[in-house]
Design a protein around this motif. Structure first.
Motif, PDB file in Angstrom:
ATOM      1  N   THR A 228       8.464  17.059  15.835  1.00 52.92           N
ATOM      2  CA  THR A 228       7.229  17.298  15.095  1.00 52.92           C
ATOM      3  C   THR A 228       6.224  18.075  15.942  1.00 52.92           C
ATOM      4  N   TYR A 229       6.106  17.689  17.198  1.00 48.11           N
ATOM      5  CA  TYR A 229       5.196  18.375  18.118  1.00 48.11           C
ATOM      6  C   TYR A 229       5.571  19.854  18.241  1.00 48.11           C
ATOM      7  N   HIS A 230       6.843  20.137  18.489  1.00 49.59           N
ATOM      8  CA  HIS A 230       7.272  21.523  18.682  1.00 49.59           C
ATOM      9  C   HIS A 230       7.164  22.326  17.391  1.00 49.59           C
ATOM     10  N   LEU A 231       7.400  21.694  16.256  1.00 47.09           N
ATOM     11  CA  LEU A 231       7.217  22.364  14.975  1.00 47.09           C
ATOM     12  C   LEU A 231       5.770  22.817  14.823  1.00 47.09           C
ATOM     13  N   TYR A 232       4.849  21.925  15.125  1.00 47.28           N
ATOM     14  CA  TYR A 232       3.433  22.261  14.990  1.00 47.28           C
ATOM     15  C   TYR A 232       3.046  23.399  15.932  1.00 47.28           C
ATOM     16  N   LYS A 233       3.509  23.308  17.158  1.00 46.10           N
ATOM     17  CA  LYS A 233       3.152  24.325  18.139  1.00 46.10           C
ATOM     18  C   LYS A 233       3.747  25.694  17.797  1.00 46.10           C
TER      19      LYS A 233
END
Length: 490
Positions: A228-233
Motif C-alpha cells: 500500500t505504501y509503495h502504491l501510494y508513493k
C-alpha cells in the motif's frame, strides 16, 4: 534507556500517577493535538444504507455471551447519524486533528472493490469535508479490526490473498478521499489483530492457531502495508502530497534486575515483530525471533520455522515503508525470564519466554490490564528513538478507563503525567509530532462492551439521542491545547 524504577522516588509517583518534569517545557509550535475513535466502536448503523457485515458484527450477534454486558456496536453512540454532534465537540475541544477509521464494509459491503456503496462513500466525504471546513485535519485509519466477513471466509489475514484485497481497498480510498486526506494509517495494532484473532481465539475471527496463525497474520500485514505504501508513493503522492504510517501498540518493559536483554526481548517480541521490518536499518524480523522460533520449530520436529521467511526481496520492499510511526501506549510491565516454560507448545507465548508482572503501587484503571506508568511511556519513547534512528512518532492512542464519572480525576492525572512524559521525551530529542487522546467518547470497548469507559465525553446510552456530556478531563485537555503546555489540575 529506562530499565527499572528507582523505588526510592517512584512509589509516591506511582500511587499518584505523576511524573517529574525536566524543566519548564512547552509543546513545539507545530505539535498537533487530537482525539481518536474507530468506526465499529462509535458509528452504529451496522446495516444502514447498504453496509455489509464485518467480523465484529457476526461475532457480537452470534456469540453475545463473549461480551461482558452482551452488548454490540449495532447502534453504539450512533455517530453514523449524529456526526454533527461529534463535530461540535471536536470544535469545542479546539482539536488540531481527528483520528477516525473507515469501515471497510460501509463502502465495499463484501470487501471487494466491485461492491461499491455510494451512500457509505458519501458519509465519509461528509466527515472529511466538515472537518476541513473547520480547520481540523483528518487522520484516517484504513483498518481498525472490522474485516469484511466475506474476506474472512477466505482465511482473512492468514491467507496471502489479503494483500491483494487490502491494497485494492486502499487504492480506492486514495482515489475517493486522497485529494483531502493527507494523513493515512494502514493498520491499527497488528498485535491485537493477530494474537487474539488468529492465535488465542479471544476475539474475532476466533481462530485458535497459536504459534502459526499469528505469525502468518503478522507477515501478511507487513506485506499489505508495504504494498500500500509503495502504491501510494508511485501513483498518488506527487499529486496528493499525503503521508502514510502504521500504528502499533506495546507495553514498555521494565527489568527489576536491570537486565537489558530481558527488556529488549520483550520489546522485540511485542513491538519489533512489526516495527523491525519497517523501521530498522537491517529489516526483516528481529534476530531473536528468527533464531528462537526457528530453534523451537526444529525441536518440535518441523522441517521449517513456524515464523514465515522474509526473503531479500520482501525485506528490502518492507524496510523503509513509512513516513511516520504511529504509537499506541497505555501501560507497562515488569519482565523477567520465567523459571519454567509458559504457554502451550507451540505458541507465541512459549516462544516469547518472558514473564510479565505489574507493581502493586501502580494506580489501576477499570480495565484489569491498565496501570498508570508514565515512566514507562518516557522509557518507550527513548527506546524507539535509539532503536529506530529517531523516527518521527505520532502518538495515535493514549488513555485511561474508569466507571464513567464526569469528575474523572484519575483520567486527568493520567493525561497530565503522560503528556509530561511526551514533553520530557521531546526535551531529550525525540521526534514526536502529534498526540491523540483515546478516546473522544465512551464507546463500545470490544469484549468489555460498555462496561469500561475511556472517553473525554460521556454518552447517555439509555437515550435514543445519545447525548454527549463533557467530563472534567475534556475541559482539562482543552486547557492544555489552548496553552500548548501542561497546566495545573483544577
Amino acid at each position: 534507556t529506562v530499565l527499572y524504577l528507582n523505588r526510592s522516588l517512584s512509589v509516591i509517583e506511582a500511587k499518584n500517577c505523576t511524573l517529574r518534569a525536566k524543566g519548564s517545557l512547552k509543546f513545539p509550535k507545530n505539535f498537533s493535538f487530537g482525539a481518536a475513535t474507530s468506526a465499529y466502536q462509535i458509528e452504529g448503523g451496522w446495516n444502514a444504507d447498504g453496509k455489509g457485515p464485518s467480523i465484529w458484527d457476526e461475532y457480537t450477534h452470534n456469540d453475545p455471551d463473549r461480551i461482558t454486558d452482551r452488548s454490540n456496536g449495532d447502534v453504539a453512540i450512533d455517530s453514523y447519524h449524529r456526526f454533527d454532534l461529534d463535530l461540535k465537540i471536536l470544535k469545542e475541544l479546539k482539536l488540531d486533528h481527528y483520528r477516525f477509521s473507515i469501515a471497510w464494509t460501509r463502502i465495499f459491503p463484501n470487501g471487494d472493490v466491485s461492491s461499491k456503496n455510494q451512500k457509505g462513500i458519501d458519509y465519509y466525504n461528509d466527515i472529511i469535508d466538515k472537518l476541513l471546513a473547520n480547520n481540523i485535519e483528518p487522520m484516517v485509519t484504513m483498518y481498525h479490526w472490522d474485516l469484511p466477513v466475506d474476506i474472512q471466509k477466505l482465511g482473512g489475514f492468514t491467507n496471502a490473498l489479503i494483500i491483494n484485497y487490502f491494497t485494492a481497498y486502499a487504492e480506492e480510498l486514495f482515489k475517493l478521499f486522497g485529494d483531502r486526506v493527507k494523513l493515512w494509517i494502514t493498520f491499527n495494532e497488528p498485535m491485537q489483530i493477530c494474537k487474539p484473532g488468529y492465535s488465542t481465539a479471544e476475539s474475532p475471527p476466533n481462530i485458535k492457531s497459536p504459534g502459526i496463525g499469528d505469525y502468518l497474520c503478522f507477515t501478511n500485514i507487513l506485506k499489505a502495508h508495504a504494498r500500500t505504501y509503495h502504491l501510494y508513493k508511485s501513483k498518488y503522492v506527487k499529486e496528493q502530497r499525503g503521508r502514510i504510517g502504521i500504528t502499533m501498540d506495546t507495553f514498555f518493559f521494565i527489568s527489576k534486575s536491570n537486565d537489558k536483554n530481558d527488556v529488549d526481548r520483550g520489546m522485540q517480541f511485542s513491538f519489533g515483530i512489526i516495527a523491525h521490518a519497517i523501521f530498522s536499518k537491517a529489516g526483516g524480523f528481529p534476530k531473536v525471533l528468527v533464531d528462537d522460533i526457528g530453534k523451537n520449530s526444529l525441536a518440535e520436529g518441523r522441517s521449517v520455522s513456524r515464523l514465515p521467511h522474509l526473503d531479500a526481496y520482501w525485506k528490502a520492499y518492507i524496510r523503509g515503508s513509512f513516513d511516520f510511526l504511529g504509537l499506541n501506549y497505555y501501560t507497562s510491565r515488569y519482565v523477567e525470564r520465567p523459571s519454567k516454560p509458559l504457554g502451550e507448545n507451540p505458541s507465541m507465548l512459549r516462544d516469547y519466554d518472558i514473564e510479565e508482572t505489574s507493581d502493586p503501587n501502580w494506580l489501576q484503571g477499570k480495565s484489569n490490564w491498565l496501570y498508570c506508568v508514565p515512566t514507562g511511556f518516557e522509557g518507550l519513547l527513548k527506546w524507539i528513538r535509539e532503536e529506530y534512528d529517531n523516527v518521527e512518532v505520532k502518538i495515535t492512542e493514549n488513555g485511561w478507563s474508569d466507571e464513567g464519572d464526569l469528575d474523572d480525576d484519575d483520567r486527568v492525572s493520567y493525561y497530565k503525567s503522560h503528556l509530561q512524559a511526551v514533553l520530557n521525551a521531546i526535551h531529550d530529542g525525540s521526534n514526536i509530532t502529534s498526540y491523540s487522546a483515546w478516546s473522544l467518547f465512551d464507546n463500545f470497548e470490544w469484549n468489555r462492551g460498555y462496561t469500561e469507559k475511556f472517553g473525554l465525553y460521556a454518552v447517555d446510552m439509555k437515550s435514543p439521542k445519545r447525548e454527549r456530556t463533557a467530563k472534567k478531563s475534556a475541559i482539562y485537555y482543552r486547557k492544555i491545547i489552548e496553552a500548548r503546555t501542561l497546566v495545573d489540575e483544577f
